[in-house]
Scaffold this motif. Structure first.
Motif, PDB file in Angstrom:
ATOM      1  N   PHE A 135      15.134  42.798  43.303  1.00  0.00           N
ATOM      2  CA  PHE A 135      14.252  43.973  43.244  1.00  0.00           C
ATOM      3  C   PHE A 135      14.433  44.690  41.923  1.00  0.00           C
ATOM      4  CE2 PHE A 135      13.866  43.766  47.860  1.00  0.00           C
ATOM      5  CZ  PHE A 135      12.575  44.231  48.042  1.00  0.00           C
ATOM      6  N   LEU A 136      13.306  45.067  41.334  1.00  0.00           N
ATOM      7  CA  LEU A 136      13.363  45.934  40.158  1.00  0.00           C
ATOM      8  C   LEU A 136      12.995  47.320  40.657  1.00  0.00           C
ATOM      9  CD1 LEU A 136      11.663  43.249  38.080  1.00  0.00           C
ATOM     10  CD2 LEU A 136      13.933  44.144  37.637  1.00  0.00           C
ATOM     11  N   ALA A 137      13.991  48.165  40.759  1.00  0.00           N
ATOM     12  CA  ALA A 137      13.784  49.410  41.494  1.00  0.00           C
ATOM     13  C   ALA A 137      14.093  50.626  40.631  1.00  0.00           C
ATOM     14  CB  ALA A 137      14.641  49.396  42.750  1.00  0.00           C
ATOM     15  N   LYS A 168       8.643  54.044  47.850  1.00  0.00           N
ATOM     16  CA  LYS A 168       7.924  52.837  48.306  1.00  0.00           C
ATOM     17  C   LYS A 168       8.818  51.596  48.124  1.00  0.00           C
ATOM     18  CE  LYS A 168       3.807  54.964  48.471  1.00  0.00           C
ATOM     19  NZ  LYS A 168       3.641  55.633  49.730  1.00  0.00           N
ATOM     20  N   ILE A 169       9.515  51.567  46.997  1.00  0.00           N
ATOM     21  CA  ILE A 169      10.406  50.419  46.753  1.00  0.00           C
ATOM     22  C   ILE A 169      11.522  50.402  47.784  1.00  0.00           C
ATOM     23  CG2 ILE A 169      12.131  49.475  45.176  1.00  0.00           C
ATOM     24  CD1 ILE A 169       9.948  48.988  43.583  1.00  0.00           C
ATOM     25  N   VAL A 170      12.045  51.582  48.084  1.00  0.00           N
ATOM     26  CA  VAL A 170      13.121  51.644  49.085  1.00  0.00           C
ATOM     27  C   VAL A 170      12.612  51.035  50.394  1.00  0.00           C
ATOM     28  CG1 VAL A 170      14.575  53.203  50.459  1.00  0.00           C
ATOM     29  CG2 VAL A 170      14.246  53.631  48.015  1.00  0.00           C
ATOM     30  N   SER A 171      11.367  51.346  50.751  1.00  0.00           N
ATOM     31  CA  SER A 171      10.815  50.773  51.992  1.00  0.00           C
ATOM     32  C   SER A 171      10.751  49.258  51.881  1.00  0.00           C
ATOM     33  CB  SER A 171       9.394  51.282  52.255  1.00  0.00           C
ATOM     34  OG  SER A 171       9.381  52.662  52.212  1.00  0.00           O
ATOM     35  N   ASN A 172      10.324  48.758  50.710  1.00  0.00           N
ATOM     36  CA  ASN A 172      10.251  47.295  50.532  1.00  0.00           C
ATOM     37  C   ASN A 172      11.644  46.670  50.646  1.00  0.00           C
ATOM     38  OD1 ASN A 172       7.838  47.899  47.919  1.00  0.00           O
ATOM     39  ND2 ASN A 172       7.432  47.394  50.051  1.00  0.00           N
ATOM     40  N   VAL A 173      12.633  47.337  50.084  1.00  0.00           N
ATOM     41  CA  VAL A 173      14.006  46.825  50.176  1.00  0.00           C
ATOM     42  C   VAL A 173      14.415  46.757  51.643  1.00  0.00           C
ATOM     43  CG1 VAL A 173      16.432  47.306  49.598  1.00  0.00           C
ATOM     44  CG2 VAL A 173      14.654  47.683  47.877  1.00  0.00           C
ATOM     45  N   GLN A 174      14.044  47.814  52.377  1.00  0.00           N
ATOM     46  CA  GLN A 174      14.409  47.836  53.802  1.00  0.00           C
ATOM     47  C   GLN A 174      13.745  46.691  54.576  1.00  0.00           C
ATOM     48  OE1 GLN A 174      13.818  51.955  54.249  1.00  0.00           O
ATOM     49  NE2 GLN A 174      15.928  52.296  54.939  1.00  0.00           N
ATOM     50  N   GLU A 175      12.502  46.406  54.201  1.00  0.00           N
ATOM     51  CA  GLU A 175      11.782  45.316  54.881  1.00  0.00           C
ATOM     52  C   GLU A 175      12.503  43.974  54.676  1.00  0.00           C
ATOM     53  OE1 GLU A 175       7.652  47.726  54.081  1.00  0.00           O
ATOM     54  OE2 GLU A 175       8.003  45.894  52.957  1.00  0.00           O
ATOM     55  N   VAL A 176      13.017  43.786  53.467  1.00  0.00           N
ATOM     56  CA  VAL A 176      13.733  42.532  53.188  1.00  0.00           C
ATOM     57  C   VAL A 176      15.067  42.522  53.923  1.00  0.00           C
ATOM     58  CG1 VAL A 176      14.860  41.189  51.361  1.00  0.00           C
ATOM     59  CG2 VAL A 176      12.586  42.140  50.978  1.00  0.00           C
ATOM     60  N   ALA A 222      19.577  44.248  43.414  1.00  0.00           N
ATOM     61  CA  ALA A 222      18.651  45.296  42.964  1.00  0.00           C
ATOM     62  C   ALA A 222      19.047  45.822  41.593  1.00  0.00           C
ATOM     63  CB  ALA A 222      18.634  46.434  43.974  1.00  0.00           C
ATOM     64  N   VAL A 223      18.047  45.914  40.734  1.00  0.00           N
ATOM     65  CA  VAL A 223      18.255  46.550  39.426  1.00  0.00           C
ATOM     66  C   VAL A 223      17.804  48.001  39.598  1.00  0.00           C
ATOM     67  CG1 VAL A 223      17.614  46.530  36.989  1.00  0.00           C
ATOM     68  CG2 VAL A 223      17.792  44.357  38.246  1.00  0.00           C
ATOM     69  N   ARG A 234      21.689  51.413  46.708  1.00  0.00           N
ATOM     70  CA  ARG A 234      23.080  50.927  46.764  1.00  0.00           C
ATOM     71  C   ARG A 234      23.496  50.675  48.218  1.00  0.00           C
ATOM     72  NH1 ARG A 234      28.010  51.593  43.939  1.00  0.00           N
ATOM     73  NH2 ARG A 234      26.906  52.499  42.182  1.00  0.00           N
ATOM     74  N   ALA A 235      23.049  51.583  49.087  1.00  0.00           N
ATOM     75  CA  ALA A 235      23.456  51.472  50.490  1.00  0.00           C
ATOM     76  C   ALA A 235      22.808  50.276  51.184  1.00  0.00           C
ATOM     77  CB  ALA A 235      23.080  52.769  51.221  1.00  0.00           C
ATOM     78  N   LEU A 236      21.724  49.756  50.623  1.00  0.00           N
ATOM     79  CA  LEU A 236      20.999  48.663  51.282  1.00  0.00           C
ATOM     80  C   LEU A 236      21.246  47.295  50.647  1.00  0.00           C
ATOM     81  CD1 LEU A 236      17.528  50.483  51.488  1.00  0.00           C
ATOM     82  CD2 LEU A 236      19.074  50.057  53.408  1.00  0.00           C
ATOM     83  N   ALA A 237      21.499  47.298  49.335  1.00  0.00           N
ATOM     84  CA  ALA A 237      21.517  46.032  48.592  1.00  0.00           C
ATOM     85  C   ALA A 237      22.853  45.307  48.720  1.00  0.00           C
ATOM     86  CB  ALA A 237      21.219  46.301  47.125  1.00  0.00           C
TER      87      ALA A 237
END
Ligand code: F6R
Length: 612
Positions: free
Chosen positions: A522-524, A532-540, A549-550, A559-562
């Protein structure tokens, strides 16, 4: 595609040709060969790299002072010994090396076969050398005149050099659509596809134009004529780069060196073209046509590969800052799809090499329709630079690794300047914002240095994912083209399948691919779409994808998700690709090395794609 080199003078030709071929190997490495005249015509050629060619030559047994060499990217005929260049004419008197494609070779071959010619390879090149021989015989003329007549019958692209056993004091060279440069030394000449084999010996060069041929004599004289037989005199130009720039300088690979050169390359591309403290941008090429550019109805940006990705960033920049509509076109599609091009359009062609055949053809089409052509090239004096009405060089210095890195970032720098300059003239951004961006641009190299310092951490991540079979790269806004470029870097050098997507598009299909084996980069770093990106990260995450994640320094949510985070310095969002691409280049590089791949010369690729 294909590198060609020639030498005539007082020195031993073999070491010059071999060294030259090694410098040109980035253009193709399917086979290599040389032809030399030392009383007899001697040819050595072999499938594989220049190193393989060296294994079949005993340099102590050669004392020739004239010769030609070729490194091949196969078009007609398999990459085997038989199809390797140089090719001999039936009499054995002429040896030719060729970069390009002779499109009407099969009808010429048929005709020559009827006249008794025999062919020993599957190449179009062998047909050309025999056509030249046939013309020489039937017209009873000199070799150079036969070359001129034969090339007038040929359809296609070529840069050729011919060695003639009957005249070991002369080389004949010609070009159309493929580059050729002549290096002028003291009573000696070098010929090559680009200046890299020449720079060690002389800085004085002459670039041959399309549809021209040169006759180069050992006595120190040379002449250039058009294929229409008009004498030409070209100004001798001085090469500006040094030998150091085309050597590895302590790095293990050119690609790594070029990734690390990005801060300097960007500084070089900006030097003298902007001042943040004084608040100006001056792009020479732009000023010349400023009225036409400012009043353009539309920009069309055309390019291929990595340069197409920087074009996409260009679209975002020009529309965002200068509020002029932009279309981005793959050059290969644009040239064949009968596009609407108007006189009021400005067509920007972006190319590192300046020799990409599709991009050149797209320029020709747009020129025919009266559009203004603005070239952004790295290679000075290249065909695209010369075919453009105006333009800017990126000044990245020679890029030798086949995977483009510093060319990409300097293309973005130039297009940022273009967008900003138009924006300020049109008043589409406030002066204060203009100044802020300029200051940030002046500072960007130090932020790239900081990002490069993450190399060791990125290498650790690479070690974890080196055996993955697929990768997804996701980004939004300015980071979407970076996702595409990150995926291209990985696939071209490591042969891992990778795709880049706009992060939000993932849910329209690619999400089906995600499981615990799928690394997703992810380029975040976008402030504007962070949530919106955080939501996409959560979906993955919910589907057990492995997340790299960058993010900006200090990010806490992602950080908490990746699984892994790569923290890069914060910058203006419009400049973020200059930073976010760096970890992706390094990731691809380390993965490829760990998989034992040849990063500088990936399979099937060539640096300069001079065929369609
Ligand atoms: C990828 C790469 C290619 C080139 C493309 C266009 O790393 O190098 O995709 O970007 O072949 O080449 P240029 O920019 O020379 O026109």
């Amino acid at each position: 595609m294909c590198g060609i080199v020639g030498y005539i003078g007082n020195k031993e030709a073999y070491p010059i040709l071999i060294k030259g071929l090694k410098r040109l190997e980035y253009r193709g490495y399917d086979s290599a060969g040389i032809a030399l005249i030392d009383g007899n015509m001697t040819i050595f050629k072999k499938a594989g790299k220049v190193n393989d060619l060296e294994t079949i030559v005993d340099p102590d047994k050669i004392a020739a002072t004239i010769g030609i060499g070729h490194t091949r990217w196969a078009t007609h005929g398999e990459p085997n010994d038989r199809n390797a260049h140089p090719h001999l004419s039936n009499s054995g008197d002429l040896a030719i090396i060729h970069n390009g494609i002779i499109e009407n070779y099969s009808s010429i071959k048929e005709e020559l076969t009827k006249r008794g010619y025999k062919f020993h390879s599957d190449t179009d090149t062998e047909v050309l050398v025999n056509l030249i021989e046939e013309v020489q015989k039937t017209e009873k003329t000199t070799l150079d005149n036969a070359v001129r007549i034969a090339l007038n019958e040929v359809v296609g692209a070529y840069a050729i050099v011919i060695l003639n056993l009957k005249n070991p004091d002369q080389l004949v060279a010609a070009r159309k659509g493929s580059p050729l440069v002549i290096g002028i030394g003291d009573d000696e000449f070098y010929i090559a596809s680009d200046a890299s084999p020449i720079i060690e010996y002389t800085k004085n060069v002459v670039y041959l134009d399309d549809q021209e041929y040169a006759v180069i004599n050992r006595d120190g004289n040379y002449s250039i004529r058009t294929l229409g037989n008009v004498e030409k005199s070209h100004e001798i130009q001085k090469l500006e780069f040094s030998l150091e720039l085309i050597e590895k300088g302590g790095f293990e690979h050119f690609m790594l060196k070029e990734i690390y050169e990005q801060p300097k390359a960007i500084e070089d591309s900006l030097r003298g073209r902007m001042s943040a403290s004084q608040g100006w941008i001056k792009l020479g090429g732009l000023n010349e046509y400023i009225n036409r550019i400012d009043n353009a109805d539309r920009f069309i940006i055309t390019a291929c590969g990595t340069s197409w990705h920087s074009s996409l960033i260009g679209e975002y920049l020009i529309e965002d800052l200068a509020r002029i509509p932009v279309e981005v076109e793959y050059a290969s599609e644009f040239r064949y799809r009968n596009p609407i091009i108007k006189e009021t359009d400005v067509v920007i062609a972006i190319s590192q090499s300046g020799e990409t055949a599709d991009t050149l053809a797209a320029i020709d089409l747009a020129k025919d329709r009266q559009a203004l052509i603005y070239g952004i090239c790295n290679v000075i004096g290249s065909s695209i630079a010369r075919a453009s009405h105006a333009g800017s060089y990126t000044h990245a210095g020679p890029e030798i690794g086949v995977a483009s890195t510093k060319a990409f970032s300097t293309q973005i720098s130039i297009i940022t300047l273009i967008a900003l300059q138009i924006a300020v003239v049109k008043g589409t951004i406030p002066t204060s914002k203009f100044r802020e961006i300029l200051y940030e641009l002046e500072n960007i190299s130090s932020k790239i240095e900081e990002t490069l310092a993450l190399d060791a951490q990125i290498k650790e991540i690479a070690a974890i994912y080196k055996d993955a079979t697929n990768f997804l790269y996701l980004g939004r806004g300015y980071n979407f083209p970076v996702a595409l470029e990150g995926a291209l870097k990985l696939k071209e050098i490591s042969y891992i399948h990778a795709e880049g997507y706009p992060a939000a598009e993932m849910k329209h299909g690619p999400i089906a691919l995600i499981d615990e084996n799928m690394p997703v980069v992810f380029l975040a770093t976008n402030k504007s779409a962070y949530d919106k990106i955080v939501s996409n990260v959560q979906e993955v995450k919910a589907r057990k994808g492995r997340i790299i994640a960058v993010v900006h320094k200090g990010d806490t949510q992602i950080r908490a998700l990746a699984d892994h985070i790569i923290e890069v310095p914060e910058t203006e969002e419009i400049l973020s690709p200059l930073i976010t691409i760096v970890p992706l280049q390094l990731l691809a590089y380390h993965i490829a090395i760990m998989r034992g791949c040849n990063v500088d010369q990936p399979r099937n690729l060539a640096k300069s794609v001079t065929v369609e």
